[in-house]
Design a protein around this motif. Structure first.
Motif, PDB file in Angstrom:
ATOM      1  N   LEU A   1     -58.951 -11.801  -7.187  1.00 24.68           N
ATOM      2  CA  LEU A   1     -59.676 -12.421  -6.079  1.00 24.68           C
ATOM      3  C   LEU A   1     -61.140 -11.990  -6.106  1.00 24.68           C
ATOM      4  O   LEU A   1     -61.471 -10.934  -6.637  1.00 24.68           O
ATOM      5  N   GLN A   2     -62.011 -12.817  -5.497  1.00 28.38           N
ATOM      6  CA  GLN A   2     -63.424 -12.513  -5.318  1.00 28.38           C
ATOM      7  C   GLN A   2     -63.810 -12.972  -3.915  1.00 28.38           C
ATOM      8  O   GLN A   2     -62.948 -13.387  -3.162  1.00 28.38           O
ATOM      9  N   LEU A   3     -65.092 -12.929  -3.604  1.00 23.56           N
ATOM     10  CA  LEU A   3     -65.516 -13.238  -2.238  1.00 23.56           C
ATOM     11  C   LEU A   3     -66.454 -14.431  -2.149  1.00 23.56           C
ATOM     12  O   LEU A   3     -67.320 -14.491  -1.276  1.00 23.56           O
ATOM     13  N   GLU A   4     -66.273 -15.422  -3.030  1.00 21.55           N
ATOM     14  CA  GLU A   4     -67.037 -16.665  -2.916  1.00 21.55           C
ATOM     15  C   GLU A   4     -66.249 -17.756  -2.200  1.00 21.55           C
ATOM     16  O   GLU A   4     -66.705 -18.885  -2.111  1.00 21.55           O
ATOM     17  N   ILE A   5     -65.063 -17.421  -1.706  1.00 22.10           N
ATOM     18  CA  ILE A   5     -64.311 -18.322  -0.829  1.00 22.10           C
ATOM     19  C   ILE A   5     -64.112 -17.616   0.504  1.00 22.10           C
ATOM     20  O   ILE A   5     -64.445 -16.430   0.639  1.00 22.10           O
ATOM     21  N   ALA A   6     -63.582 -18.307   1.489  1.00 20.51           N
ATOM     22  CA  ALA A   6     -63.431 -17.734   2.832  1.00 20.51           C
ATOM     23  C   ALA A   6     -62.600 -16.456   2.790  1.00 20.51           C
ATOM     24  O   ALA A   6     -61.541 -16.405   2.150  1.00 20.51           O
ATOM     25  N   SER A   7     -63.063 -15.425   3.493  1.00 21.91           N
ATOM     26  CA  SER A   7     -62.376 -14.137   3.464  1.00 21.91           C
ATOM     27  C   SER A   7     -60.959 -14.234   4.022  1.00 21.91           C
ATOM     28  O   SER A   7     -60.064 -13.488   3.602  1.00 21.91           O
ATOM     29  N   VAL A   8     -60.719 -15.157   4.955  1.00 22.70           N
ATOM     30  CA  VAL A   8     -59.365 -15.305   5.494  1.00 22.70           C
ATOM     31  C   VAL A   8     -58.398 -15.751   4.405  1.00 22.70           C
ATOM     32  O   VAL A   8     -57.223 -15.344   4.388  1.00 22.70           O
ATOM     33  N   LEU A   9     -58.871 -16.545   3.456  1.00 25.53           N
ATOM     34  CA  LEU A   9     -58.021 -16.976   2.345  1.00 25.53           C
ATOM     35  C   LEU A   9     -57.808 -15.845   1.349  1.00 25.53           C
ATOM     36  O   LEU A   9     -56.728 -15.729   0.748  1.00 25.53           O
ATOM     37  N   VAL A  10     -58.816 -15.008   1.174  1.00 19.88           N
ATOM     38  CA  VAL A  10     -58.667 -13.835   0.310  1.00 19.88           C
ATOM     39  C   VAL A  10     -57.604 -12.903   0.873  1.00 19.88           C
ATOM     40  O   VAL A  10     -56.717 -12.427   0.155  1.00 19.88           O
ATOM     41  N   ARG A  11     -57.664 -12.653   2.176  1.00 15.70           N
ATOM     42  CA  ARG A  11     -56.663 -11.785   2.812  1.00 15.70           C
ATOM     43  C   ARG A  11     -55.271 -12.395   2.711  1.00 15.70           C
ATOM     44  O   ARG A  11     -54.281 -11.691   2.451  1.00 15.70           O
ATOM     45  N   GLN A  12     -55.176 -13.704   2.930  1.00 11.45           N
ATOM     46  CA  GLN A  12     -53.878 -14.375   2.832  1.00 11.45           C
ATOM     47  C   GLN A  12     -53.297 -14.243   1.434  1.00 11.45           C
ATOM     48  O   GLN A  12     -52.131 -13.891   1.264  1.00 11.45           O
ATOM     49  N   ALA A  13     -54.103 -14.514   0.426  1.00  8.84           N
ATOM     50  CA  ALA A  13     -53.622 -14.452  -0.947  1.00  8.84           C
ATOM     51  C   ALA A  13     -53.155 -13.046  -1.305  1.00  8.84           C
ATOM     52  O   ALA A  13     -52.108 -12.860  -1.940  1.00  8.84           O
ATOM     53  N   ALA A  14     -53.934 -12.030  -0.897  1.00 10.23           N
ATOM     54  CA  ALA A  14     -53.563 -10.650  -1.189  1.00 10.23           C
ATOM     55  C   ALA A  14     -52.252 -10.281  -0.507  1.00 10.23           C
ATOM     56  O   ALA A  14     -51.388  -9.612  -1.101  1.00 10.23           O
ATOM     57  N   ALA A  15     -52.062 -10.721   0.733  1.00  4.28           N
ATOM     58  CA  ALA A  15     -50.827 -10.421   1.458  1.00  4.28           C
ATOM     59  C   ALA A  15     -49.623 -11.075   0.801  1.00  4.28           C
ATOM     60  O   ALA A  15     -48.545 -10.469   0.682  1.00  4.28           O
ATOM     61  N   VAL A  16     -49.784 -12.329   0.357  1.00  3.58           N
ATOM     62  CA  VAL A  16     -48.688 -13.018  -0.340  1.00  3.58           C
ATOM     63  C   VAL A  16     -48.333 -12.267  -1.619  1.00  3.58           C
ATOM     64  O   VAL A  16     -47.153 -12.027  -1.918  1.00  3.58           O
ATOM     65  N   ALA A  17     -49.351 -11.890  -2.377  1.00  2.50           N
ATOM     66  CA  ALA A  17     -49.107 -11.177  -3.628  1.00  2.50           C
ATOM     67  C   ALA A  17     -48.401  -9.849  -3.387  1.00  2.50           C
ATOM     68  O   ALA A  17     -47.458  -9.490  -4.104  1.00  2.50           O
ATOM     69  N   ARG A  18     -48.849  -9.114  -2.393  1.00  2.00           N
ATOM     70  CA  ARG A  18     -48.221  -7.825  -2.081  1.00  2.00           C
ATOM     71  C   ARG A  18     -46.756  -8.016  -1.706  1.00  2.00           C
ATOM     72  O   ARG A  18     -45.882  -7.240  -2.128  1.00  2.00           O
ATOM     73  N   SER A  19     -46.471  -9.076  -0.951  1.00  5.06           N
ATOM     74  CA  SER A  19     -45.083  -9.327  -0.537  1.00  5.06           C
ATOM     75  C   SER A  19     -44.184  -9.694  -1.713  1.00  5.06           C
ATOM     76  O   SER A  19     -42.962  -9.521  -1.649  1.00  5.06           O
ATOM     77  N   ARG A  20     -44.774 -10.200  -2.791  1.00  4.19           N
ATOM     78  CA  ARG A  20     -44.011 -10.584  -3.979  1.00  4.19           C
ATOM     79  C   ARG A  20     -43.950  -9.470  -5.015  1.00  4.19           C
ATOM     80  O   ARG A  20     -43.364  -9.644  -6.085  1.00  4.19           O
ATOM     81  N   GLY A  21     -44.602  -8.348  -4.759  1.00  6.14           N
ATOM     82  CA  GLY A  21     -44.596  -7.243  -5.706  1.00  6.14           C
ATOM     83  C   GLY A  21     -45.601  -7.379  -6.830  1.00  6.14           C
ATOM     84  O   GLY A  21     -45.509  -6.685  -7.853  1.00  6.14           O
ATOM     85  N   ALA A  22     -46.598  -8.250  -6.659  1.00  6.28           N
ATOM     86  CA  ALA A  22     -47.642  -8.422  -7.671  1.00  6.28           C
ATOM     87  C   ALA A  22     -48.747  -7.384  -7.457  1.00  6.28           C
ATOM     88  O   ALA A  22     -48.863  -6.785  -6.390  1.00  6.28           O
TER      89      ALA A  22
END
Length: 314
Positions: free
Chosen positions: A137-158
Motif C-alpha cells: 500500500l501507499q498513500l496516493e489513494i484515500a487513507s480510509v481505503l488504505v486502512r480498509q485494505a490493511a485490515a482485510v489483509a491482516r484478517s486473512r493472515g497476509a
C-alpha cells in the motif's frame, strides 16, 4: 500461488527536464514535456512483477489514451489487473514532474480517476487473498481505503507493507494493521512528528520508532543506502554506485522488489533490502517511472561493481 497484492494509484507522468528546480515564485525554462506511465501503486506493482512475483492490482484509470497506455504496461508486466476499474467520468490521474540536472525531482499530483476508487473495489480486489500473500500500500489513494485494505489483509493472515508516501499529515489508525513500514528520511521524520516523538535523524528514528508503532521499519536514505533493525541491531545496506539520471520511481522500485523478495524468501528482510537496493540503483540510471524499472534478468546481468557488496550489521 503466493501473490503480491497492490492497492494504489495509477498516473500518467508529465515529465519536464530543468537545469535547476524552481524556488517559490521562480519561473525556469524546461524541455518539452514527455508523458510516461506512473503512479506509486502502479510503479510498485510493476516492480514486484518484474522482480518475478505474481501480482494482482486494484486501482482506477480514466477511459482515455493515458489510461490505455498504463493498462498496456501492466499487461506487458503480466500483472493481473482484472479488478482495475476504468472510469468514464474522470481522467487518468496526472503527476507533473520536474527533474533537474542532478536527477532530483519535484512532483505535483492530480488524482483524477484515483479518487473514484471505492471500498467495494478494495473488497473485490482482495477477494482471493490468503495467508502467505503480501499486500503493498501507499498513500496516493484515500487513507480510509488504505486502512480498509490493511485490515482485510491482516484478517486473512497476509503480510502488510505500507510505503508512507507521500508523507502523511495524520496517522488516525493508519498503521494499526501494518507489518512493515517503508519510509525515506523525510517521511520517517513526518511520522515521528505526528506521534509527538522527540526530533531525531533517520538513523535514530529507525531504531526508536518500531516499538512505538508495533511494526518493523525500513528507511531509505538515497546515497546513504537503506536501514532497518533486525534482532536488536542496526542493519545498513549501502546504496549501489550509480550515475543518477532521474530518481523518479526509484523508491517505488525499491518497495516492489522488497515485496517480491519477501514473498519468495519470507523473513529475509536483509536479503530483500540488498536486492531492492540493486534494482533501485539501475532504475535511477534511466528516465521515467514505470519504464525505468528493471527486470530481474537485468540485475543478474549487471556488472558486479554496480551491485551492493558490503553488508554491515552492528
Amino acid at each position: 500461488m503466493s501473490t503480491v497484492f497492490v492497492v494504489g494509484s495509477l498516473n500518467i507522468d508529465q515529465n519536464v527536464r530543468v537545469s535547476s528546480l524552481p524556488r517559490a515564485g521562480e519561473t525556469v525554462r524546461g524541455t518539452d514535456a514527455t508523458f510516461s506511465p506512473g503512479g506509486k501503486g502502479g510503479n510498485q506493482a510493476v516492480a514486484a512483477a518484474r522482480a518475478g512475483a505474481h501480482v494482482k492490482f486494484t486501482g482506477a484509470v480514466g477511459d482515455d489514451p493515458h489510461g490505455r497506455r498504463i493498462l498496456d504496461v501492466l499487461s506487458d508486466a503480466r500483472i493481473d489487473h482484472t479488478q482495475l476499474r476504468v472510469v468514464g467520468n474522470a481522467p487518468t490521474g496526472t503527476a507533473i514532474i520536474a527533474v533537474d540536472d542532478r536527477g532530483e525531482n519535484q512532483i505535483i499530483v492530480s488524482p483524477g480517476a484515483n479518487s473514484s476508487l471505492t471500498a467495494d473495489d478494495v473488497e473485490a480486489g482482495l477477494g482471493a487473498m490468503q495467508a502467505g500473500d503480501i499486500l503493498v500500500l501507499q498513500l496516493e489513494i484515500a487513507s480510509v481505503l488504505v486502512r480498509q485494505a490493511a485490515a482485510v489483509a491482516r484478517s486473512r493472515g497476509a503480510f502488510v507493507i505500507l510505503n508512507a508516501a507521500p508523507a502523511p499529515g495524520r496517522i488516525d489508525g493508519l498503521l494499526d494493521d501494518v507489518d512493515l513500514l517503508v519510509v525515506n528520511e523525510q517521511e520517517i521524520r513526518a511520522v515521528a512528528e505526528i506521534l509527538g516523538m522527540p526530533p531525531g535523524n533517520h538513523l535514530e528514528l529507525v531504531q526508536s520508532l518500531p516499538p512505538v508503532l508495533g511494526a518493523a521499519i525500513v528507511c531509505t536514505a538515497g546515497a546513504e543506502g537503506s536501514f532497518a533493525v533486525l534482532d536488536g541491531g542496526l542493519v545498513h545496506v549501502p546504496a549501489s554506485a550509480a550515475a543518477a539520471v532521474d530518481t523518479t520511481g526509484a523508491g517505488d522500485t525499491f518497495v516492489g522488489y522488497l515485496a517480491a523478495s519477501l514473498l519468495a524468501t519470507p523473513g529475509d528482510l536483509a536479503g530483500a533490502m540488498r536486492r531492492a537496493s540493486s534494482a533501485a540503483a539501475l532504475a535511477v540510471t534511466r528516465t521515467g517511472a514505470m519504464e525505468s524499472i528493471p527486470w530481474q534478468q537485468e540485475l543478474q546481468a549487471a556488472p558486479t561493481s554496480a551491485l551492493p557488496t558490503n553488508f554491515v550489521s552492528n
